[in-house]
Scaffold this motif. Structure first.
Motif, mmCIF file in Angstrom:
data_model
loop_
_atom_site.group_PDB
_atom_site.id
_atom_site.type_symbol
_atom_site.label_atom_id
_atom_site.label_comp_id
_atom_site.label_asym_id
_atom_site.label_seq_id
_atom_site.Cartn_x
_atom_site.Cartn_y
_atom_site.Cartn_z
ATOM 1 N N ASP A 1 0.819 -1.219 0.000
ATOM 2 C CA ASP A 1 0.000 0.000 0.000
ATOM 3 C C ASP A 1 0.855 1.273 0.000
ATOM 4 O OD1 ASP A 1 -2.322 -1.541 0.075
ATOM 5 O OD2 ASP A 1 -2.328 -1.593 2.268
ATOM 6 N N HIS A 2 2.101 1.141 -0.456
ATOM 7 C CA HIS A 2 3.005 2.298 -0.502
ATOM 8 C C HIS A 2 3.116 2.984 0.862
ATOM 9 C CE1 HIS A 2 2.570 2.849 -5.152
ATOM 10 N NE2 HIS A 2 3.263 1.766 -4.808
ATOM 11 N N ARG A 3 3.222 2.179 1.906
ATOM 12 C CA ARG A 3 3.263 2.735 3.262
ATOM 13 C C ARG A 3 4.604 3.376 3.591
ATOM 14 N NH1 ARG A 3 0.537 -2.400 6.462
ATOM 15 N NH2 ARG A 3 -1.565 -2.199 5.582
ATOM 16 N N HIS A 4 5.683 2.909 2.936
ATOM 17 C CA HIS A 4 7.009 3.436 3.247
ATOM 18 C C HIS A 4 7.297 4.644 2.357
ATOM 19 C CE1 HIS A 4 7.847 -0.028 5.760
ATOM 20 N NE2 HIS A 4 7.409 -0.802 4.784
ATOM 21 N N VAL A 5 7.494 5.768 2.986
ATOM 22 C CA VAL A 5 7.703 7.022 2.267
ATOM 23 C C VAL A 5 9.143 7.476 2.480
ATOM 24 C CG1 VAL A 5 6.926 9.408 1.971
ATOM 25 C CG2 VAL A 5 5.296 7.633 2.659
ATOM 26 N N HIS A 6 9.771 7.953 1.411
ATOM 27 C CA HIS A 6 11.149 8.414 1.490
ATOM 28 C C HIS A 6 11.290 9.785 0.850
ATOM 29 C CE1 HIS A 6 12.668 4.390 2.620
ATOM 30 N NE2 HIS A 6 11.678 3.969 1.857
ATOM 31 N N THR A 7 12.169 10.593 1.437
ATOM 32 C CA THR A 7 12.555 11.842 0.800
ATOM 33 C C THR A 7 13.923 11.622 0.169
ATOM 34 O OG1 THR A 7 13.818 12.879 2.603
ATOM 35 C CG2 THR A 7 11.408 12.966 2.757
ATOM 36 N N LEU A 8 14.544 12.681 -0.298
ATOM 37 C CA LEU A 8 15.873 12.546 -0.884
ATOM 38 C C LEU A 8 16.888 12.074 0.151
ATOM 39 C CD1 LEU A 8 17.360 13.052 -3.594
ATOM 40 C CD2 LEU A 8 17.999 15.296 -2.697
ATOM 41 N N ALA A 9 16.628 12.362 1.449
ATOM 42 C CA ALA A 9 17.628 12.068 2.473
ATOM 43 C C ALA A 9 17.106 11.284 3.671
ATOM 44 C CB ALA A 9 18.236 13.389 2.982
ATOM 45 N N TRP A 10 15.801 11.241 3.885
ATOM 46 C CA TRP A 10 15.243 10.731 5.131
ATOM 47 C C TRP A 10 14.175 9.663 4.893
ATOM 48 C CZ3 TRP A 10 17.411 12.405 9.627
ATOM 49 C CH2 TRP A 10 18.152 13.600 9.572
ATOM 50 N N PHE A 11 14.037 8.765 5.877
ATOM 51 C CA PHE A 11 12.841 7.933 5.967
ATOM 52 C C PHE A 11 11.753 8.810 6.590
ATOM 53 C CE2 PHE A 11 16.424 5.027 6.213
ATOM 54 C CZ PHE A 11 16.049 4.014 5.343
ATOM 55 N N ARG A 12 10.548 8.714 6.055
ATOM 56 C CA ARG A 12 9.445 9.560 6.547
ATOM 57 C C ARG A 12 8.272 8.650 6.924
ATOM 58 N NH1 ARG A 12 4.710 11.958 4.645
ATOM 59 N NH2 ARG A 12 4.354 14.140 5.259
ATOM 60 N N HIS A 13 7.929 8.614 8.206
ATOM 61 C CA HIS A 13 6.824 7.787 8.662
ATOM 62 C C HIS A 13 5.638 8.646 9.068
ATOM 63 C CE1 HIS A 13 8.967 3.727 9.665
ATOM 64 N NE2 HIS A 13 9.143 4.113 8.435
ATOM 65 N N PRO A 14 4.454 8.370 8.519
ATOM 66 C CA PRO A 14 3.271 9.135 8.893
ATOM 67 C C PRO A 14 2.827 8.796 10.305
ATOM 68 C CG PRO A 14 2.669 7.325 7.440
ATOM 69 C CD PRO A 14 4.164 7.333 7.507
ATOM 70 N N LEU A 15 2.299 9.800 11.000
ATOM 71 C CA LEU A 15 1.806 9.619 12.369
ATOM 72 C C LEU A 15 0.318 9.906 12.477
ATOM 73 C CD1 LEU A 15 4.766 11.353 14.237
ATOM 74 C CD2 LEU A 15 4.339 8.895 14.054
ATOM 75 N N GLY A 16 -0.347 10.086 11.339
ATOM 76 C CA GLY A 16 -1.782 10.364 11.336
ATOM 77 C C GLY A 16 -2.081 11.847 11.378
ATOM 78 N N GLU A 17 -3.230 12.216 10.824
ATOM 79 C CA GLU A 17 -3.700 13.597 10.819
ATOM 80 C C GLU A 17 -2.692 14.546 10.181
ATOM 81 O OE1 GLU A 17 -4.599 14.520 14.864
ATOM 82 O OE2 GLU A 17 -6.292 13.128 14.971
ATOM 83 N N GLY A 18 -2.035 14.071 9.121
ATOM 84 C CA GLY A 18 -1.103 14.918 8.386
ATOM 85 C C GLY A 18 0.254 15.092 9.045
ATOM 86 N N ARG A 19 0.492 14.422 10.151
ATOM 87 C CA ARG A 19 1.769 14.553 10.854
ATOM 88 C C ARG A 19 2.745 13.480 10.378
ATOM 89 N NH1 ARG A 19 0.647 13.541 16.680
ATOM 90 N NH2 ARG A 19 -0.588 11.859 15.731
ATOM 91 N N ALA A 20 4.047 13.752 10.541
ATOM 92 C CA ALA A 20 5.058 12.781 10.105
ATOM 93 C C ALA A 20 6.344 12.995 10.892
ATOM 94 C CB ALA A 20 5.333 12.927 8.620
ATOM 95 N N MET A 21 7.112 11.930 10.990
ATOM 96 C CA MET A 21 8.440 12.021 11.573
ATOM 97 C C MET A 21 9.467 11.614 10.529
ATOM 98 S SD MET A 21 8.405 8.692 14.140
ATOM 99 C CE MET A 21 10.166 8.670 14.431
ATOM 100 N N TYR A 22 10.607 12.266 10.564
ATOM 101 C CA TYR A 22 11.705 12.010 9.645
ATOM 102 C C TYR A 22 12.868 11.450 10.452
ATOM 103 C CZ TYR A 22 9.102 15.248 6.617
ATOM 104 O OH TYR A 22 8.132 15.865 5.866
ATOM 105 N N PHE A 23 13.520 10.406 9.953
ATOM 106 C CA PHE A 23 14.592 9.809 10.740
ATOM 107 C C PHE A 23 15.558 9.040 9.846
ATOM 108 C CE2 PHE A 23 11.407 6.566 10.303
ATOM 109 C CZ PHE A 23 12.115 5.375 10.196
#
Length: 353
Positions: free
Chosen positions: A284-306
């Motif tokens: 379901d394309h759950r894993h999101v990546h930027t050019l430099a970071w792993f990005r995990h959604p936290l719900g309600e439009g929030r996300a953490m980058y790590f």
């Protein structure tokens, strides 16, 4: 275990219950790391709290002042460098790496671009095919050291991508290392110097380095038993993927810049770019990546980058959350173990509201 201590915390005043709770949670994280040295440094809206401790004897300088090997978290710096060179020119990210490294040479990696390398979509394996043969004699000390810059470049030019560039995601130390050498070729200066000039200096990060040098005291890594010291990590030709070492407060400065870029910084556009999703993968394309970071959604439009990192004797976890203004740099001097609690503890701290 030594008692966790405070460093770089708020100015002297009566601590609120929320501050006391934060310190307690950071102390618990230090204890859970179960390492000779551990540092959990957290910033919220620029207000920093740093807690340290460890199972080993106190080092010659306070643990919060040591410089730690951050391993693969180095890749976030390389990603920011690429984003800056694309945002401010003269690169587009679509340049073929082989054309920069060996102009005119016919290879099977002709279509692999700089962006493919940084986003782990190049089709390259995690490490070159002959890496393990060369690494075996020094596997327990410094397996990357025998594999030089020249070997990395030659292995890339001889590589057969496993799939069409851009088609699939596969995490690759090899690819990001090639990117560093390609950028060096494009600008005629080593990756370390290019990074220092275009990223570290504008952010005031003069203490971050790719090798032990200067007056800084580097942390000593340990094996899985937490007692056996290991030599300083030598990345060989894999500098852009894993070479950096940094002190906790410098890492917080770096992460805070992603949350609130310093006024007038030439990196503002790049800092925004590395927060932008560039690909999705997995069920379901759950894993999101930027050019430099792993990005995990936290719900309600929030996300953490790590991004995590590990060498043969140290570990690091870097992350930030725009919705809470939180940045976290966690570091320890013990090699990764099966069911190791370090990353899970750091991830959970950042995920908390």
């Amino acid at each position: 275990m030594s008692r966790p201590t405070t460093a770089g915390a708020t100015p002297a005043r009566t601590a609120s219950s929320s501050e006391e709770d934060l310190r307690r949670r950071l102390d618990d994280a230090v204890a859970a790391a179960d390492a000779p040295d551990a540092v959990f440094a957290l910033s919220r809206h620029g207000l920093r709290t740093v807690r340290t401790g460890g199972t080993g004897p106190p080092p010659p300088v306070p643990r919060q002042d040591l410089r730690y090997e951050i391993g693969s978290a180095t890749k976030t710096f390389t990603g920011l460098l690429l984003a800056h060179l694309v945002h401010d020119g003269p690169l587009t990210g679509g340049e073929p790496a082989a054309a920069l490294l060996a102009p005119g040479r016919q290879t099977r990696v002709t279509d692999v671009t700089l962006t493919h390398l940084m986003t782990h979509t190049s089709g390259l394996p995690t490490l070159p095919a002959d890496f393990y043969i060369r690494a075996l004699p020094v596997w327990r000390t410094n397996p990357y050291a025998p594999y030089s810059r020249e070997r990395v470049i030659d292995a890339f030019l001889r590589a057969r991508p496993r799939h069409r560039p851009g088609a699939r995601w596969h995490y690759s130390n090899f690819a990001v290392s090639v990117l560093g050498h390609a950028l060096a070729a494009a600008f005629g200066e080593p990756w370390e110097d290019l990074l220092a000039r275009r990223v570290l200096a504008p952010l005031g990060l003069y203490g971050i380095a790719s090798r032990p040098d200067g007056p800084a005291v580097d942390a000593t890594g340990h094996g899985k038993d937490g007692r056996t010291p290991v030599p300083p990590f030598d990345p060989g030709g894999f500098t852009a993927a894993a070479a950096l070492r940094a002190a906790p407060h410098d890492l917080l400065t770096y992460l805070e810049a992603h949350l609130d870029p310093p006024p007038g910084t030439p990196l503002a556009g790049a800092l925004d770019a590395v927060r932008t999703p560039v690909l999705r993968r997995g069920l379901d394309h759950r894993h999101v990546h930027t050019l430099a970071w792993f990005r995990h959604p936290l719900g309600e439009g929030r996300a953490m980058y790590f991004h995590g990192g590990a060498t043969f004797g140290q570990q690091a976890f870097l992350g930030f959350r725009p919705d809470t203004g939180t940045a976290l740099a966690a570091l320890c001097t013990r090699r990764f173990r099966l069911r190791d609690p370090f990353v899970a503890t750091a991830y959970a701290l950042l995920a908390e509201d």
